[in-house]
Every structure is written in structure tokens, then in C-alpha cells.
Design a protein around this motif. Structure first.
Motif, PDB file in Angstrom:
ATOM      1  N   GLY A  95       0.814  -1.212   0.000  1.00  9.44           N
ATOM      2  CA  GLY A  95       0.000   0.000   0.000  1.00  9.44           C
ATOM      3  C   GLY A  95       0.843   1.256   0.000  1.00  9.44           C
ATOM      4  O   GLY A  95       0.516   2.244  -0.676  1.00  9.44           O
ATOM      5  N   VAL A  96       1.951   1.221   0.739  1.00 13.90           N
ATOM      6  CA  VAL A  96       2.872   2.365   0.752  1.00 13.90           C
ATOM      7  C   VAL A  96       3.512   2.528  -0.622  1.00 13.90           C
ATOM      8  O   VAL A  96       3.672   3.650  -1.116  1.00 13.90           O
ATOM      9  CB  VAL A  96       3.943   2.192   1.846  1.00 13.90           C
ATOM     10  CG1 VAL A  96       4.996   3.293   1.744  1.00 13.90           C
ATOM     11  CG2 VAL A  96       3.295   2.214   3.228  1.00 13.90           C
ATOM     12  N   ALA A  97       3.866   1.414  -1.260  1.00 16.57           N
ATOM     13  CA  ALA A  97       4.443   1.479  -2.612  1.00 16.57           C
ATOM     14  C   ALA A  97       3.490   2.206  -3.562  1.00 16.57           C
ATOM     15  O   ALA A  97       3.911   3.041  -4.370  1.00 16.57           O
ATOM     16  CB  ALA A  97       4.744   0.071  -3.121  1.00 16.57           C
TER      17      ALA A  97
ATOM     18  N   SER B 236       9.799  -5.941 -10.082  1.00 18.47           N
ATOM     19  CA  SER B 236      10.780  -5.147  -9.348  1.00 18.47           C
ATOM     20  C   SER B 236      10.211  -4.614  -8.030  1.00 18.47           C
ATOM     21  O   SER B 236      10.911  -4.551  -7.018  1.00 18.47           O
ATOM     22  CB  SER B 236      11.290  -3.986 -10.205  1.00 18.47           C
ATOM     23  OG  SER B 236      10.225  -3.110 -10.548  1.00 18.47           O
ATOM     24  N   VAL B 237       8.924  -4.252  -8.035  1.00 19.49           N
ATOM     25  CA  VAL B 237       8.312  -3.732  -6.807  1.00 19.49           C
ATOM     26  C   VAL B 237       8.023  -4.865  -5.825  1.00 19.49           C
ATOM     27  O   VAL B 237       8.131  -4.685  -4.607  1.00 19.49           O
ATOM     28  CB  VAL B 237       7.033  -2.928  -7.130  1.00 19.49           C
ATOM     29  CG1 VAL B 237       6.344  -2.451  -5.860  1.00 19.49           C
ATOM     30  CG2 VAL B 237       7.395  -1.726  -8.002  1.00 19.49           C
ATOM     31  N   LYS B 238       7.692  -6.056  -6.322  1.00 21.89           N
ATOM     32  CA  LYS B 238       7.566  -7.220  -5.440  1.00 21.89           C
ATOM     33  C   LYS B 238       8.897  -7.449  -4.714  1.00 21.89           C
ATOM     34  O   LYS B 238       8.925  -7.714  -3.508  1.00 21.89           O
ATOM     35  CB  LYS B 238       7.206  -8.472  -6.249  1.00 21.89           C
ATOM     36  CG  LYS B 238       5.789  -8.503  -6.782  1.00 21.89           C
ATOM     37  CD  LYS B 238       5.558  -9.784  -7.570  1.00 21.89           C
ATOM     38  CE  LYS B 238       4.180  -9.804  -8.233  1.00 21.89           C
ATOM     39  NZ  LYS B 238       3.993 -11.030  -9.042  1.00 21.89           N
ATOM     40  N   PHE B 239       9.974  -7.338  -5.462  1.00 18.03           N
ATOM     41  CA  PHE B 239      11.318  -7.462  -4.894  1.00 18.03           C
ATOM     42  C   PHE B 239      11.531  -6.412  -3.808  1.00 18.03           C
ATOM     43  O   PHE B 239      11.995  -6.704  -2.710  1.00 18.03           O
ATOM     44  CB  PHE B 239      12.340  -7.295  -6.017  1.00 18.03           C
ATOM     45  CG  PHE B 239      13.765  -7.225  -5.556  1.00 18.03           C
ATOM     46  CD1 PHE B 239      14.536  -8.371  -5.454  1.00 18.03           C
ATOM     47  CD2 PHE B 239      14.351  -6.006  -5.238  1.00 18.03           C
ATOM     48  CE1 PHE B 239      15.853  -8.299  -5.031  1.00 18.03           C
ATOM     49  CE2 PHE B 239      15.665  -5.928  -4.814  1.00 18.03           C
ATOM     50  CZ  PHE B 239      16.419  -7.085  -4.715  1.00 18.03           C
ATOM     51  N   ASP B 240      11.181  -5.167  -4.113  1.00 15.31           N
ATOM     52  CA  ASP B 240      11.360  -4.075  -3.156  1.00 15.31           C
ATOM     53  C   ASP B 240      10.546  -4.305  -1.888  1.00 15.31           C
ATOM     54  O   ASP B 240      11.001  -3.999  -0.787  1.00 15.31           O
ATOM     55  CB  ASP B 240      10.957  -2.739  -3.784  1.00 15.31           C
ATOM     56  CG  ASP B 240      12.047  -2.164  -4.665  1.00 15.31           C
ATOM     57  OD1 ASP B 240      13.227  -2.367  -4.347  1.00 15.31           O
ATOM     58  OD2 ASP B 240      11.722  -1.510  -5.672  1.00 15.31           O
TER      59      ASP B 240
ATOM     60  N   HIS C  44       7.841   3.568   3.935  1.00 20.04           N
ATOM     61  CA  HIS C  44       7.860   4.963   3.489  1.00 20.04           C
ATOM     62  C   HIS C  44       9.291   5.413   3.198  1.00 20.04           C
ATOM     63  O   HIS C  44       9.545   6.131   2.219  1.00 20.04           O
ATOM     64  CB  HIS C  44       7.231   5.872   4.541  1.00 20.04           C
ATOM     65  CG  HIS C  44       5.747   5.946   4.474  1.00 20.04           C
ATOM     66  ND1 HIS C  44       5.080   6.659   3.498  1.00 20.04           N
ATOM     67  CD2 HIS C  44       4.786   5.391   5.259  1.00 20.04           C
ATOM     68  CE1 HIS C  44       3.776   6.544   3.682  1.00 20.04           C
ATOM     69  NE2 HIS C  44       3.564   5.780   4.736  1.00 20.04           N
ATOM     70  N   VAL C  45      10.230   5.004   4.036  1.00 13.37           N
ATOM     71  CA  VAL C  45      11.635   5.353   3.797  1.00 13.37           C
ATOM     72  C   VAL C  45      12.120   4.714   2.495  1.00 13.37           C
ATOM     73  O   VAL C  45      12.739   5.369   1.645  1.00 13.37           O
ATOM     74  CB  VAL C  45      12.522   4.901   4.977  1.00 13.37           C
ATOM     75  CG1 VAL C  45      14.001   5.103   4.647  1.00 13.37           C
ATOM     76  CG2 VAL C  45      12.160   5.682   6.247  1.00 13.37           C
ATOM     77  N   HIS C  46      11.825   3.445   2.336  1.00 14.51           N
ATOM     78  CA  HIS C  46      12.296   2.694   1.169  1.00 14.51           C
ATOM     79  C   HIS C  46      11.758   3.282  -0.138  1.00 14.51           C
ATOM     80  O   HIS C  46      12.531   3.639  -1.033  1.00 14.51           O
ATOM     81  CB  HIS C  46      11.859   1.234   1.310  1.00 14.51           C
ATOM     82  CG  HIS C  46      12.432   0.324   0.265  1.00 14.51           C
ATOM     83  ND1 HIS C  46      13.501  -0.508   0.508  1.00 14.51           N
ATOM     84  CD2 HIS C  46      12.097   0.115  -1.025  1.00 14.51           C
ATOM     85  CE1 HIS C  46      13.791  -1.184  -0.588  1.00 14.51           C
ATOM     86  NE2 HIS C  46      12.948  -0.825  -1.536  1.00 14.51           N
ATOM     87  N   PHE C  47      10.441   3.392  -0.232  1.00 19.39           N
ATOM     88  CA  PHE C  47       9.845   3.853  -1.486  1.00 19.39           C
ATOM     89  C   PHE C  47       9.959   5.367  -1.642  1.00 19.39           C
ATOM     90  O   PHE C  47       9.999   5.873  -2.766  1.00 19.39           O
ATOM     91  CB  PHE C  47       8.398   3.380  -1.586  1.00 19.39           C
ATOM     92  CG  PHE C  47       8.279   1.902  -1.811  1.00 19.39           C
ATOM     93  CD1 PHE C  47       8.599   1.354  -3.037  1.00 19.39           C
ATOM     94  CD2 PHE C  47       7.894   1.046  -0.785  1.00 19.39           C
ATOM     95  CE1 PHE C  47       8.530  -0.019  -3.256  1.00 19.39           C
ATOM     96  CE2 PHE C  47       7.819  -0.320  -0.990  1.00 19.39           C
ATOM     97  CZ  PHE C  47       8.133  -0.858  -2.218  1.00 19.39           C
TER      98      PHE C  47
END
Length: 253
Positions: free
Chosen positions: A122-124, A135-139, A220-223
Motif C-alpha cells: 500500500g505504501v508502494a 521489481s516492486v515485489k522485490f522491493d 515509506h523510507v524505502h519507497f
């Protein structure tokens, strides 16, 4: 001639300061958690039976695999929720898991892992990333490689923000296998906290509240960092290094 009204100036320093603030408060509920369970994070795993400790890594890997499938399939059925509701639901699930000690806490583990992964997805979406892309699944899985809410983290753990692999069919299973040992330690602390005698449901609720809040902030930090890298046209590795420097500077004040 370029229409300068459509050009948005990115204040990279201000954005990094905001991400550093999020990183700092990610484990904010952990102090209260440790007060509730009456102990130190370092000794929590010793409270688990040896058999549970031995099987924790395999249980975590299976929980991650199940969570990825369940979280992805649920997106068409259940919409992403507000952050306060995420922590409320997480706390309620932890309370249920803590009622029966270790057996119910173990049974609740994949359910909570699925909730956490849905929150990360959800944050992504908030940062305009597609959770269905490989790639986002990986993240999303990579967010679980962070230190955990009970860790005394000065930002040295930020390496997960810039780690990348070549995305192949086996890459997702590879990242799950790499993240699982670390996450097993973090979730082992959670299980131990939930099995505190007498407190039961209270410890379970406090534990899940701290964990839900932590991974939500770390997402939130990551994305946020990845979005900043795109918007400011700066390599994410460079931004991660600058964020790490900020965190370490805060730690020595």
C-alpha cells in the motif's frame, strides 16, 4: 520553448531530512513494548523453546512465500487502508495470537506477515509504484531486510535500500531466501514477546502494534527514497549514502 510552469523543483536535502525523521521514529513503539514485556531485545530469543528456535527460519521463509501470494491476490478484494487502521488491525491480531502462548503465536505468524506485506504494498502505491511489477515485489520483500523495531539502529542498516539483483524468474525466491534468516531473528523476538507469561494478549497487541508501525514507516523510507531518486534524477545509492550519514550523525548527538 519549455513551459517552466510544469517544472517542479525538488529540494533533495529537505526530502532526505523528512525520510531521516521517519527512519528515527520507526521503532518508536518498541520502547513501550520492552517496558510491557519487561526485558531486553537481545534476550528475547532465549525465551523460545529450542525446537521453535531451530524451525524459525523455515517457518519464516514459508510465511513470506504464503504472504506474497495472499497479499497479491487480496489486492482486488480488500483496498489499502489508512495507517491508523493498519496498526489497529495489527494490534488486534497480535492480541489473538498472544492469548494461547506459543502455539497461537506461531499460527498467527503467516497472517501477520501477510498483513505487513499488504501494508508495504500500500505504501508502494502511495509513491506511484505498481505492486504487481516484479521489481516492486522485490522491493516489498526487501523492506523486511531492515533491522526490526527492537534493534538499536543508527542507520548502518540502510544497505538494503540500494541492494539490487538481476530480476529473473528465480530472483524473487532468491531474495526471500536471503531475507528469511534475518527476518527470522526479528520475528523470533516477536514470538517470544507474545509468549510472556500472564500478559498474553496485552504483550501480543503491543508487539504487533510496534511491528506494524515499524514496517509501515520503513516502507515509506524505502519507497520515498526510490521516488526521490527518480524525481531528482540522482542514483538511489547516492541518496542512501546521504541518508545513512544523516542517521549516524543523529546517533552521536
Amino acid at each position: 520553448m519549455e513551459d517552466i510552469s510544469n517544472v517542479v523543483s525538488i529540494d533533495v536535502e529537505a526530502e532526505l531530512d523528512a525520510l531521516a525523521e521517519r527512519y528515527s521514529r520507526a521503532g518508536g513503539g518498541a520502547i513501550n513494548l520492552l517496558n510491557v514485556i519487561g526485558g531486553r531485545a537481545e534476550g528475547l530469543l532465549d525465551r523460545l523453546p529450542q525446537a521453535a528456535q531451530s524451525g524459525l527460519q523455515d517457518a519464516t521463509r514459508r510465511a513470506l512465500e504464503q504472504a506474497l501470494k495472499a497479499a497479491q491476490s487480496s489486492r482486488d478484494v480488500v483496498p489499502d487502508q489508512k495507517s491508523w487502521l493498519n496498526t489497529t488491525v495489527g494490534a488486534a491480531m497480535g492480541a489473538v495470537g498472544g492469548v494461547g502462548g506459543l502455539p497461537t503465536a506461531l499460527a498467527e505468524l503467516p497472517v501477520t506477515t501477510t498483513l505487513l506485506l499488504r501494508i508495504i504494498q500500500g505504501v508502494a502505491v502511495e509513491y506511484d509504484f505498481d505492486p504487481n511489477s516484479e521489481s516492486v515485489k522485490f522491493d516489498c520483500i526487501e523492506v523486511f531486510a531492515s533491522a526490526g523495531p527492537l534493534a538499536d539502529d543508527d542507520g548502518a542498516d540502510l544497505g538494503f535500500l540500494s541492494a539490487r539483483v538481476t530480476l529473473t524468474g528465480a530472483a524473487l525466491q532468491g531474495i526471500i531466501a536471503r531475507v528469511a534468516p534475518r527476518l527470522a531473528t526479528v520475528l523470533g523476538q516477536k514470538l517470544a514477546a507474545q509468549t510472556v507469561p500472564v500478559l498474553g494478549a496485552v504483550a501480543g497487541a503491543a508487539t504487533n502494534y510496534a511491528y506494524t508501525n515499524y514496517y509501515q514507516e520503513m516502507a515509506h523510507v524505502h519507497f520515498g527514497l526510490r521516488k526521490l531518486a527518480i524525481d531528482a534524477d540522482v542514483p538511489v545509492e547516492t541518496l542512501a549514502a546521504q541518508l545513512r550519514a544523516r542517521m549516524q550523525s543523529r546517533a552521536v548527538r
